[in-house]
Structures are given as C-alpha cells and as structure tokens.
Design a protein around this motif. Structure first.
Motif, PDB file in Angstrom:
ATOM      1  N   ILE A  31      29.151  36.044  27.520  1.00 13.16           N
ATOM      2  CA  ILE A  31      29.089  37.375  28.321  1.00 13.16           C
ATOM      3  C   ILE A  31      29.913  38.540  27.487  1.00 13.16           C
ATOM      4  O   ILE A  31      29.940  39.628  27.811  1.00 13.16           O
ATOM      5  CB  ILE A  31      29.689  37.190  29.570  1.00 13.16           C
ATOM      6  CG1 ILE A  31      31.090  36.909  29.580  1.00 13.16           C
ATOM      7  CG2 ILE A  31      28.834  36.131  30.417  1.00 13.16           C
ATOM      8  CD1 ILE A  31      31.690  36.694  31.098  1.00 13.16           C
ATOM      9  N   GLY A  32      30.652  38.153  26.522  1.00 11.39           N
ATOM     10  CA  GLY A  32      31.382  39.069  25.623  1.00 11.39           C
ATOM     11  C   GLY A  32      32.018  38.702  24.555  1.00 11.39           C
ATOM     12  O   GLY A  32      32.317  37.433  24.284  1.00 11.39           O
ATOM     13  N   VAL A  33      32.436  39.586  23.538  1.00 10.79           N
ATOM     14  CA  VAL A  33      33.100  39.323  22.606  1.00 10.79           C
ATOM     15  C   VAL A  33      34.063  40.111  22.410  1.00 10.79           C
ATOM     16  O   VAL A  33      34.011  41.533  22.368  1.00 10.79           O
ATOM     17  CB  VAL A  33      32.352  39.281  21.445  1.00 10.79           C
ATOM     18  CG1 VAL A  33      33.164  39.263  20.026  1.00 10.79           C
ATOM     19  CG2 VAL A  33      31.219  38.188  21.250  1.00 10.79           C
ATOM     20  N   LEU A 114      36.106  39.447  33.405  1.00 10.82           N
ATOM     21  CA  LEU A 114      36.958  38.604  34.486  1.00 10.82           C
ATOM     22  C   LEU A 114      36.460  38.977  36.212  1.00 10.82           C
ATOM     23  O   LEU A 114      36.147  38.153  36.791  1.00 10.82           O
ATOM     24  CB  LEU A 114      38.298  38.202  34.339  1.00 10.82           C
ATOM     25  CG  LEU A 114      38.584  37.406  33.055  1.00 10.82           C
ATOM     26  CD1 LEU A 114      40.024  37.530  32.644  1.00 10.82           C
ATOM     27  CD2 LEU A 114      38.247  36.301  32.997  1.00 10.82           C
ATOM     28  N   GLU A 115      36.691  40.127  36.239  1.00 15.85           N
ATOM     29  CA  GLU A 115      36.749  40.666  37.870  1.00 15.85           C
ATOM     30  C   GLU A 115      35.318  40.599  38.012  1.00 15.85           C
ATOM     31  O   GLU A 115      35.129  39.983  39.204  1.00 15.85           O
ATOM     32  CB  GLU A 115      37.208  42.187  37.667  1.00 15.85           C
ATOM     33  CG  GLU A 115      38.686  42.259  37.600  1.00 15.85           C
ATOM     34  CD  GLU A 115      39.026  43.664  37.473  1.00 15.85           C
ATOM     35  OE1 GLU A 115      40.184  44.006  38.059  1.00 15.85           O
ATOM     36  OE2 GLU A 115      38.393  44.477  37.415  1.00 15.85           O
ATOM     37  N   ALA A 116      34.174  40.729  37.347  1.00 18.77           N
ATOM     38  CA  ALA A 116      33.019  40.718  37.759  1.00 18.77           C
ATOM     39  C   ALA A 116      32.275  39.311  37.657  1.00 18.77           C
ATOM     40  O   ALA A 116      31.347  39.120  38.200  1.00 18.77           O
ATOM     41  CB  ALA A 116      31.922  41.685  36.624  1.00 18.77           C
ATOM     42  N   ALA A 117      32.831  38.259  37.304  1.00 15.38           N
ATOM     43  CA  ALA A 117      32.544  37.029  37.178  1.00 15.38           C
ATOM     44  C   ALA A 117      32.439  36.358  38.484  1.00 15.38           C
ATOM     45  O   ALA A 117      33.433  36.534  39.317  1.00 15.38           O
ATOM     46  CB  ALA A 117      33.213  36.114  36.075  1.00 15.38           C
ATOM     47  N   GLU A 118      31.457  35.451  38.686  1.00 16.70           N
ATOM     48  CA  GLU A 118      31.262  35.091  40.050  1.00 16.70           C
ATOM     49  C   GLU A 118      31.849  33.637  39.924  1.00 16.70           C
ATOM     50  O   GLU A 118      32.391  33.201  41.235  1.00 16.70           O
ATOM     51  CB  GLU A 118      29.776  34.594  40.362  1.00 16.70           C
ATOM     52  CG  GLU A 118      29.108  36.054  40.595  1.00 16.70           C
ATOM     53  CD  GLU A 118      27.724  35.638  40.901  1.00 16.70           C
ATOM     54  OE1 GLU A 118      27.249  34.653  40.848  1.00 16.70           O
ATOM     55  OE2 GLU A 118      26.760  36.456  41.126  1.00 16.70           O
ATOM     56  N   LYS A 145      40.915  33.652  37.330  1.00 14.19           N
ATOM     57  CA  LYS A 145      39.502  33.954  36.933  1.00 14.19           C
ATOM     58  C   LYS A 145      39.293  33.171  35.509  1.00 14.19           C
ATOM     59  O   LYS A 145      38.198  33.314  35.130  1.00 14.19           O
ATOM     60  CB  LYS A 145      39.177  35.279  36.704  1.00 14.19           C
ATOM     61  CG  LYS A 145      39.220  35.995  38.345  1.00 14.19           C
ATOM     62  CD  LYS A 145      38.312  35.331  39.075  1.00 14.19           C
ATOM     63  CE  LYS A 145      36.803  35.815  38.642  1.00 14.19           C
ATOM     64  NZ  LYS A 145      36.512  37.051  39.203  1.00 14.19           N
ATOM     65  N   ILE A 146      40.299  32.637  35.058  1.00  8.70           N
ATOM     66  CA  ILE A 146      40.171  31.950  33.687  1.00  8.70           C
ATOM     67  C   ILE A 146      40.216  30.499  33.914  1.00  8.70           C
ATOM     68  O   ILE A 146      40.934  29.919  34.490  1.00  8.70           O
ATOM     69  CB  ILE A 146      41.392  32.482  32.786  1.00  8.70           C
ATOM     70  CG1 ILE A 146      41.361  33.823  32.652  1.00  8.70           C
ATOM     71  CG2 ILE A 146      41.314  31.577  31.335  1.00  8.70           C
ATOM     72  CD1 ILE A 146      42.731  34.334  31.759  1.00  8.70           C
ATOM     73  N   GLU A 147      39.093  29.826  33.462  1.00  7.56           N
ATOM     74  CA  GLU A 147      38.723  28.421  33.807  1.00  7.56           C
ATOM     75  C   GLU A 147      39.658  27.613  32.713  1.00  7.56           C
ATOM     76  O   GLU A 147      40.460  26.548  33.199  1.00  7.56           O
ATOM     77  CB  GLU A 147      37.592  27.816  33.404  1.00  7.56           C
ATOM     78  CG  GLU A 147      37.155  26.427  33.530  1.00  7.56           C
ATOM     79  CD  GLU A 147      37.115  25.965  35.049  1.00  7.56           C
ATOM     80  OE1 GLU A 147      37.354  24.840  35.186  1.00  7.56           O
ATOM     81  OE2 GLU A 147      37.007  26.810  35.749  1.00  7.56           O
ATOM     82  N   ARG A 148      39.726  28.174  31.464  1.00  9.50           N
ATOM     83  CA  ARG A 148      40.621  27.421  30.404  1.00  9.50           C
ATOM     84  C   ARG A 148      40.587  28.558  29.255  1.00  9.50           C
ATOM     85  O   ARG A 148      39.586  28.985  28.961  1.00  9.50           O
ATOM     86  CB  ARG A 148      40.451  26.077  30.212  1.00  9.50           C
ATOM     87  CG  ARG A 148      39.145  25.637  29.447  1.00  9.50           C
ATOM     88  CD  ARG A 148      39.262  24.322  28.836  1.00  9.50           C
ATOM     89  NE  ARG A 148      37.927  23.750  28.364  1.00  9.50           N
ATOM     90  CZ  ARG A 148      37.540  22.853  27.460  1.00  9.50           C
ATOM     91  NH1 ARG A 148      38.476  22.039  27.094  1.00  9.50           N
ATOM     92  NH2 ARG A 148      36.309  22.419  27.219  1.00  9.50           N
TER      93      ARG A 148
END
Length: 315
Positions: A31-33, A114-118, A145-148
């Motif tokens: 989703i991003g770089v 991160l804010e937009a992620a479901e 919002k960060i899984e790892r």
C-alpha cells in the motif's frame, strides 16, 4: 486475507529484489513505499524506488521521500556496494517513471496509510530506521495500527561496515535504538548473519534471468553488488538481505526466530552502531524482540525464485 504492507527502503540492489518480491506475492497488499537516505543519496533512493515500481507495473503505489540524514550525528557516508547510482550503474535500464514522489513526506504518508487502514499494517524497514523512529515519536497513538515491524538490520556476530556494525544500524544508531531496544510495537529482526548465510549463487541468478523479462532486468542490476560479495566472501554468491526480510512478511515462519533482549551501541567509539544481543538463558525473553536465527536456505531460494520468476511486464 492479504497482509497490508508498507516498505521503508533505500534502494539499493537487494531493496529492488525486495520490492519485486512484494509485488509478486498475492499474500501481501503493497500500500505504500517510503524512502530514506542510506545506500545512496536520498534523491537516488527515491528515484530508484519509482523506477523499480515502474518496472513492476505498480505505479499505483505511492512513494514518499523521507529522512535525508540521521537523527543526531551526520552520516559518515554511503555504501559503495551498490554502485554510484545504487543499482550498479544500471538504474537507467529501468523504465522512466510516469510520476514523481508523493507530495507528502514519508512520516506523513506512513501516518495517513496507518490511519486509513481497516486492520493493522505490517511495515518492513529495510534501510536505516530514521523514518520509523520519527513515526513512533511523532504519532505514538498509531502504534496499535502496526501489526509488526520486520526489520532488516544488525549483526549478532559482527558487522559489514565495521567489525561490529551492520550498515543499516550504523547509519543511524540512535534511531535503531529507539525502534529495537525498547520496542513499542512487535519487531522481527532479520540480521545479516542469517541473510549472508542465505546468499544466492550465480546459477540462481542465471535461472532468474532466464525466467522472465523482469527477472532479467533485476539480475542486470547486480554486477557491482555481486562483485562486492565475491570480494567479501570469496565465492560467486550475493546476499539478498532485504528480500529475505520481505520473504518473512509474505510467508511468516519461513525464518525461524528466537526472542532476545537487545540494545544498540550509540557511543562515538569503535563500537558505534553495533547490535548488542543478550543471549543469556536467564534473560527476560518476554521483553525482547524476535530475531531470525535460521532458515531452510534451499526452500527460501526456491520460494524467491518461483515468485520473482513469475513476474511479467504489465501491458
């Protein structure tokens, strides 16, 4: 269900392979770089990321330029392993990108994604950790919002820039310490000890080059990088450090991990940038980070070859 993924990178030959592996893997949604200083100048790392994504037909992925220098002390220099342009002098063989970088800076793009992620996002920092340290400092409310973080960096048994320091940690030890020594989100660290042991051979590269046009383009970026590893290791092999980290994102568990407390040496002496791993049995393992210690190298090589070899140019 796909894994939402952001790659923070300083392309770099092995970074190019890492981006390609993510693009080739349906298990992840790139989703991003974001880019950072490191293997070459910030201008070139951003340009290289855009070129690689153009090759992969993924210009839909936003690319944002990030930190141009370390948090505290000036960076002593860039890596010579990747050639003057970061891609062995062959960056111009990749397609000219049809767009430039995102108007947002790297930390802002990270925040917005991160804010937009479901659901929680995996971030793979495969360059110096400056952008990630800045994100965690500026936006602590987004930690959930960060899984790892799947980080390529450090050397448990020594370094490649100094006797103790690996390049990514050496570039910004203070940022690395912020991210690794007192982790605010789960971390899997993929050190150079493992990635070097899992180096690919020239025959592997030849097989990839014959598999597809994109495979041939990627292998065409390797001459300077391969020459560096011939000199360092005395064999016709090349370490794809960053691609190994992305392989762990795509197929969790392909690397075997153990949990250890760690620190990063931030003094200005000869140990600067060194990864300090507390391997004592009595250490409090619950408070450490997961460090990749082993893998089935043959399986890892097959996996990367199958994915990268299946890439095709999008019309």
């Amino acid at each position: 269900m796909t894994i939402p993924l952001i790659i923070d990178t300083d392309p770099g030959v092995d970074d190019a392979f890492a981006l390609a592996l993510a693009a080739a893997s349906p298990e992840v949604d790139l989703i991003g770089v974001t880019t950072v200083f490191g293997n070459v100048s910030p201008e070139l790392t951003t340009r290289n990321a855009l070129r690689v994504l153009a090759l992969l037909g993924r210009e839909d992925v936003p690319v944002a330029a990030g930190a141009e220098r370390p948090l505290v002390h000036p960076n002593p220099g860039v890596s010579s392993a990747h050639g003057a342009d970061g891609l062995s002098g062959f960056a111009s063989t990749l397609p000219e990108p049809s767009r430039g970088p995102d108007e947002r800076d790297a930390v802002t793009l990270l925040k917005d994604l991160l804010e937009a992620a479901e659901r929680p996002v995996t971030i793979a920092p495969i360059g110096p950790l400056t952008n990630i340290a800045l994100l965690l400092a500026a936006h602590p409310g987004l930690r959930h919002k960060i899984e790892r973080l799947v980080v390529m960096g450090g050397g448990v048994r020594g370094g490649n820039i100094t006797s103790v320091a690996e390049f990514n940690l050496w570039c910004d030890p203070e940022a690395a310490r912020r991210v690794l020594a007192d982790p605010e989100v789960p971390v899997t660290l993929v050190p150079m000890d493992l990635t070097t042991r899992a180096a690919v051979s020239v025959s592997w590269l030849a097989e990839l080059a014959s598999a597809s046009e994109i495979g041939a383009k990627l292998v065409g970026l390797t001459p300077d990088y391969l020459a560096t590893y011939r000199r360092i290791l005395g064999r016709d092999v090349m370490a794809l450090h960053d691609a190994v980290a992305v392989a762990e994102v795509v197929r969790p568990g392909i690397l075997r991990v153990r949990r250890f407390p760690v620190d990063v040496e931030c003094s200005l002496g000869p140990g600067r940038g060194g990864l300090l791993v507390d391997e004592r049995l009595e250490s409090a393992r619950r408070e450490g980070i997961d460090i990749a210690v082993d893998t089935d190298a043959a399986d890892l090589h097959r996996f990367m070859l199958e994915r990268l070899g299946a890439l095709r140019v999008r019309q």
